[in-house]
Design an enzyme around this catalytic site. Structure first.
Site, PDB file in Angstrom:
ATOM      1  N   ARG A   1      -5.697  -4.422   5.242  1.00  0.00           N
ATOM      2  CA  ARG A   1      -5.454  -5.492   4.271  1.00  0.00           C
ATOM      3  C   ARG A   1      -6.210  -6.770   4.642  1.00  0.00           C
ATOM      4  O   ARG A   1      -6.828  -7.403   3.789  1.00  0.00           O
ATOM      5  CB  ARG A   1      -3.959  -5.764   4.163  1.00  0.00           C
ATOM      6  CG  ARG A   1      -3.170  -4.638   3.507  1.00  0.00           C
ATOM      7  CD  ARG A   1      -1.675  -4.828   3.643  1.00  0.00           C
ATOM      8  NE  ARG A   1      -1.198  -5.989   2.919  1.00  0.00           N
ATOM      9  CZ  ARG A   1      -0.505  -5.940   1.782  1.00  0.00           C
ATOM     10  NH1 ARG A   1      -0.205  -4.776   1.240  1.00  0.00           N
ATOM     11  NH2 ARG A   1      -0.099  -7.039   1.197  1.00  0.00           N
TER      12      ARG A   1
ATOM     13  N   PHE B   1      -7.922  -3.431   1.757  1.00  0.00           N
ATOM     14  CA  PHE B   1      -7.326  -2.161   1.345  1.00  0.00           C
ATOM     15  C   PHE B   1      -5.921  -2.394   0.796  1.00  0.00           C
ATOM     16  O   PHE B   1      -5.127  -3.119   1.403  1.00  0.00           O
ATOM     17  CB  PHE B   1      -7.242  -1.194   2.531  1.00  0.00           C
ATOM     18  CG  PHE B   1      -8.507  -0.462   2.829  1.00  0.00           C
ATOM     19  CD1 PHE B   1      -8.856   0.680   2.116  1.00  0.00           C
ATOM     20  CD2 PHE B   1      -9.359  -0.897   3.836  1.00  0.00           C
ATOM     21  CE1 PHE B   1     -10.027   1.374   2.402  1.00  0.00           C
ATOM     22  CE2 PHE B   1     -10.525  -0.210   4.131  1.00  0.00           C
ATOM     23  CZ  PHE B   1     -10.860   0.929   3.407  1.00  0.00           C
ATOM     24  N   PRO B   2      -5.579  -1.751  -0.332  1.00  0.00           N
ATOM     25  CA  PRO B   2      -4.257  -1.943  -0.945  1.00  0.00           C
ATOM     26  C   PRO B   2      -3.209  -1.054  -0.271  1.00  0.00           C
ATOM     27  O   PRO B   2      -2.654  -0.125  -0.870  1.00  0.00           O
ATOM     28  CB  PRO B   2      -4.499  -1.534  -2.396  1.00  0.00           C
ATOM     29  CG  PRO B   2      -5.552  -0.478  -2.309  1.00  0.00           C
ATOM     30  CD  PRO B   2      -6.445  -0.896  -1.166  1.00  0.00           C
ATOM     31  N   LYS B   3      -2.914  -1.342   0.997  1.00  0.00           N
ATOM     32  CA  LYS B   3      -2.080  -0.454   1.808  1.00  0.00           C
ATOM     33  C   LYS B   3      -0.632  -0.912   1.842  1.00  0.00           C
ATOM     34  O   LYS B   3      -0.342  -2.098   1.971  1.00  0.00           O
ATOM     35  CB  LYS B   3      -2.638  -0.373   3.232  1.00  0.00           C
ATOM     36  CG  LYS B   3      -4.031   0.248   3.293  1.00  0.00           C
ATOM     37  CD  LYS B   3      -4.469   0.544   4.707  1.00  0.00           C
ATOM     38  CE  LYS B   3      -5.776   1.327   4.706  1.00  0.00           C
ATOM     39  NZ  LYS B   3      -6.143   1.823   6.027  1.00  0.00           N
ATOM     40  N   LYS B   4       0.270   0.086   1.755  1.00  0.00           N
ATOM     41  CA  LYS B   4       1.701  -0.147   1.878  1.00  0.00           C
ATOM     42  C   LYS B   4       2.295   0.929   2.793  1.00  0.00           C
ATOM     43  O   LYS B   4       1.739   2.018   2.932  1.00  0.00           O
ATOM     44  CB  LYS B   4       2.389  -0.098   0.510  1.00  0.00           C
ATOM     45  CG  LYS B   4       1.918  -1.193  -0.448  1.00  0.00           C
ATOM     46  CD  LYS B   4       2.610  -1.092  -1.807  1.00  0.00           C
ATOM     47  CE  LYS B   4       4.044  -1.541  -1.756  1.00  0.00           C
ATOM     48  NZ  LYS B   4       4.653  -1.607  -3.120  1.00  0.00           N
TER      49      LYS B   4
END
Length: 266
Positions: A109, A114-117
């Site tokens: 992120r 990066f659209p990381k969860k």
């Protein structure tokens, strides 16, 4: 601590013990399971940010196992990558990504966008089947299956596909909640060695979830699937579009054939 020391020492948070080390980031035996499927074109257009353009109503759903990654350790991730065009250049836009390890969430992120969860993805072999799953908490939101190593693929061709550009939307807020950074970032995978590549019959099921909306890009038809084992380096990126800057015109992309879409899948 003096001002100049803070500035010289600043790489990532927290200052005294950053969540991830400086790169480069090398991945050994990185294992991909990618299912390409056809979806609703209107749904795609709602989630792909300009100046990127949707080329075909296609999504690559990915499960990625990373047992040996510099600084990040051993983890797995899963999510959606959309084939796109930027200024005539074909690539992939990472729409959603879910993983089970804090350092690559923080690093992904903060560095690239990066659209990381946080979630619970898995990739494993069950008897004769390659199985990828993704749970968000206790709720299953994705299940992918493929016949294990039914047919080999051309490793050189797969390496070329992995070398295509990747695009991310990096968003970092200011302390008042307004956007401080809002940029389109481009990066490449580098020093790629594809150790094995296979395909087989595949299936993919996506399930609705309020906070992990992978099913908002519905599976209309599975087009192909592949299983790769790769060594590579995750290259650092560059900003190609600043959404907070004044008007930035972008040439439109022409039509793109299915062959070119496949050339950038994954």
């Amino acid at each position: 601590m003096k001002h100049e020391t803070v500035r010289a020492s600043s790489f990532a948070m927290p200052l005294s013990s950053p969540a991830f080390p400086p790169g480069p980031y090398r991945f050994v035996d990185r294992e991909y399971f990618i299912i390409q499927y056809r979806t609703d074109p209107e749904a795609l257009r709602r989630v792909v940010p300009e100046p990127l353009e949707v080329t075909e109503p296609v999504v690559n759903y990915e499960f990625i196992r990373m047992p040996d990654s510099t600084g990040f350790g051993d983890y797995t991730e899963s999510g959606q990558v959309i084939p796109v065009c930027y200024r005539g250049q074909l690539g992939g836009f990472t729409h959603q990504m879910f993983l089970n390890d804090h350092p690559p969430i923080a690093g992904g992120r903060e560095l690239w966008g990066f659209p990381k969860k946080l979630a619970q993805p898995k990739l494993e072999v069950e008897i004769d089947t390659l199985v990828g799953t993704l749970n968000y908490g206790s709720v299953r939101i994705a299940t992918g299956t493929m016949g294990y190593k039914h047919r080999t693929l051309d490793t050189a061709a797969e390496a070329r596909k992995l070398a295509a550009p990747n695009f991310l939307l990096k968003i970092i807020p200011h302390v008042d909640g307004a956007p401080r950074i809002c940029e389109l970032v481009r990066f490449h995978l580098e020093d790629i060695t594809v150790k094995g590549a296979w395909t087989g019959p595949a299936a993919l099921d996506l399930y609705s979830h309020a906070l992990a909306p992978v099913a908002e890009l519905p599976v209309l038809q599975v087009l192909s699937a592949k299983h790769l084992v790769v060594d590579l380096t995750l290259g650092l990126g560059g900003v190609v579009h600043d959404y907070l800057a004044t008007d930035q015109g972008t040439p439109r992309c022409g039509s793109v054939s299915d062959v070119l879409i496949e050339a950038n899948a994954g």
